[in-house]
Enzyme design. Structure first.
Site, PDB file in Angstrom:
ATOM      1  N   VAL A   1      -0.073  -1.717  -9.301  1.00 47.02           N
ATOM      2  CA  VAL A   1       0.421  -0.597  -9.091  1.00 47.02           C
ATOM      3  C   VAL A   1       0.102  -0.148  -7.542  1.00 47.02           C
ATOM      4  CG1 VAL A   1       0.476   1.963  -9.711  1.00 47.02           C
ATOM      5  CG2 VAL A   1       0.208  -0.010 -11.533  1.00 47.02           C
TER       6      VAL A   1
ATOM      7  N   HIS B   1       1.588   7.810  -3.161  1.00 49.00           N
ATOM      8  CA  HIS B   1       0.570   6.881  -3.554  1.00 49.00           C
ATOM      9  C   HIS B   1      -0.140   7.741  -4.665  1.00 49.00           C
ATOM     10  CE1 HIS B   1      -2.215   3.493  -3.219  1.00 49.00           C
ATOM     11  NE2 HIS B   1      -3.263   4.533  -3.555  1.00 49.00           N
TER      12      HIS B   1
ATOM     13  N   ASP C   1      -4.468  -0.346 -10.035  1.00 48.37           N
ATOM     14  CA  ASP C   1      -3.772   0.648  -9.038  1.00 48.37           C
ATOM     15  C   ASP C   1      -4.592   0.712  -7.739  1.00 48.37           C
ATOM     16  OD1 ASP C   1      -5.725   2.383 -10.178  1.00 48.37           O
ATOM     17  OD2 ASP C   1      -4.714   4.121  -9.027  1.00 48.37           O
ATOM     18  N   SER C   2      -3.602   0.467  -6.681  1.00 50.43           N
ATOM     19  CA  SER C   2      -4.388   0.514  -5.264  1.00 50.43           C
ATOM     20  C   SER C   2      -5.240  -0.288  -5.091  1.00 50.43           C
ATOM     21  CB  SER C   2      -4.730   1.970  -4.948  1.00 50.43           C
ATOM     22  OG  SER C   2      -5.032   2.342  -3.639  1.00 50.43           O
ATOM     23  N   ALA C   3      -6.592  -0.383  -4.692  1.00 48.39           N
ATOM     24  CA  ALA C   3      -7.512  -1.184  -4.569  1.00 48.39           C
ATOM     25  C   ALA C   3      -7.966  -1.782  -5.924  1.00 48.39           C
ATOM     26  CB  ALA C   3      -8.751  -0.548  -4.116  1.00 48.39           C
TER      27      ALA C   3
END
Length: 320
Positions: free
Chosen positions: A182, A289, A155-157
């Protein structure tokens, strides 16, 4: 018309960390994410049969990791990379996400704690991610998996690391069954500070602030990950800039509607599809987010995350 912001999520936003880049330090970012996880200690985590700390091989030495599974029969294997802007996040902050992956996909999940900036800047996290995947695949029988059902998730980074590592696996001849991205970071060119680059993604202005993750915080994260802004053109930072996405693993891509990263995530899903890669895309209407971690508070968040994991399970079960 897209759905409005989920009212339950709206109430949570003021309680979330990582919102003031003017005063944030790498250590404060790490501490605040860990404090958020610790604040939920009284809520039992999703139950799994096994959750034990292990080590996997990184680019320069062993990395902390955690293995989760239910049962003992052969199962798909997922290597998971946590979010936190490359700088923060760890095995504890994303423990519940890893557990939900196990429960809803039936996979063995190995969550990897890669090296973080500013102590280790790019390409350290990417190199650790690829080395960890290579190590898990080499030891697949030890983890109860099989080579035809290996997937990456993040997810994200961590979604950025999953996407870039999936490309590296393609180039190395490593066949993956699936990737779950994600709300991923996919295009860092301009470090979220360049007007012309930001204009390519309207969500960076529409959701610049007020919805937990801000554009300014993304600029802060990118500034810590990269030692030189020119590195953002490297596909290992910006997978959307890769010369070709053809042949990469089938993907499930999710974004959040009220997220500055929304449009670059959507652009990556579109680019994958244009390259002939099977893609399922979830726009995350009404969500922000980080919503994969808000399922206990928001039915909308929980349902959307479950839909994405269900699609990921289909790909894992199908194998390569």
């Amino acid at each position: 018309m897209p759905l409005p912001l989920d009212p339950l999520v709206e109430k949570i936003i003021p309680l979330l960390p990582l919102r003031d880049p003017a005063t944030m330090t790498p250590q404060s970012a790490r501490d605040s994410l860990r404090a958020l996880a610790d604040a939920r200690a009284a809520v039992p985590p999703p139950p799994v049969d096994t959750a034990r700390d292990i080590e996997v091989q990184g680019a320069t030495g062993p990395l902390k990791a955690r293995l989760y599974r239910n049962g003992s029969t052969t199962a798909p294997t997922v290597i998971f990379f946590h979010g936190g802007g490359w700088v923060a996040g760890d095995l504890e902050t994303h423990d519940r996400q890893a557990r939900n992956l196990v429960i809803e996909t039936g996979a063995v999940v190995i969550s990897v704690d890669y090296r973080r900036p500013p102590e280790t800047r790019f390409p350290g996290a990417f190199e650790d991610a690829f080395a960890a995947v290579s190590d898990v695949i080499a030891r697949i029988a030890e983890f109860g998996g099989d080579l035809s059902r290996v997937g990456l998730a993040g997810d994200s980074a961590g979604g950025n690391l999953a996407a870039t590592t999936a490309l590296a696996c393609r180039d190395a001849g490593i066949r993956l069954a699936a990737q779950l991205l994600v709300y991923p970071v996919t295009d860092v060119v301009g470090n979220y500070a360049d007007r012309d680059e930001n204009a390519k993604y309207p969500s960076r202005a529409e959701n610049a602030e007020g919805y937990f993750l801000s554009r300014a915080v993304m600029e802060w994260f990118a500034g810590h990950y990269l030692s030189d802004k020119a590195q953002a053109f490297d596909w290992r930072v910006s997978p959307l800039r890769a010369k070709s996405l053809a042949g990469v693993a089938p993907a499930v891509v999710t974004t959040a509607w009220f997220d500055p990263l929304r449009d670059e995530g959507a652009a990556y899903a579109k680019a994958l599809a244009a390259a002939g890669v099977p893609v399922t895309y979830h726009p995350g209407e009404g969500l922000i987010h980080g919503y994969f971690g808000l399922g206990d508070a928001s039915e909308t968040a929980r349902t959307e995350a479950q839909r994405a994991r269900a699609d990921f399970k289909v790909l894992l079960d199908r194998g390569v």
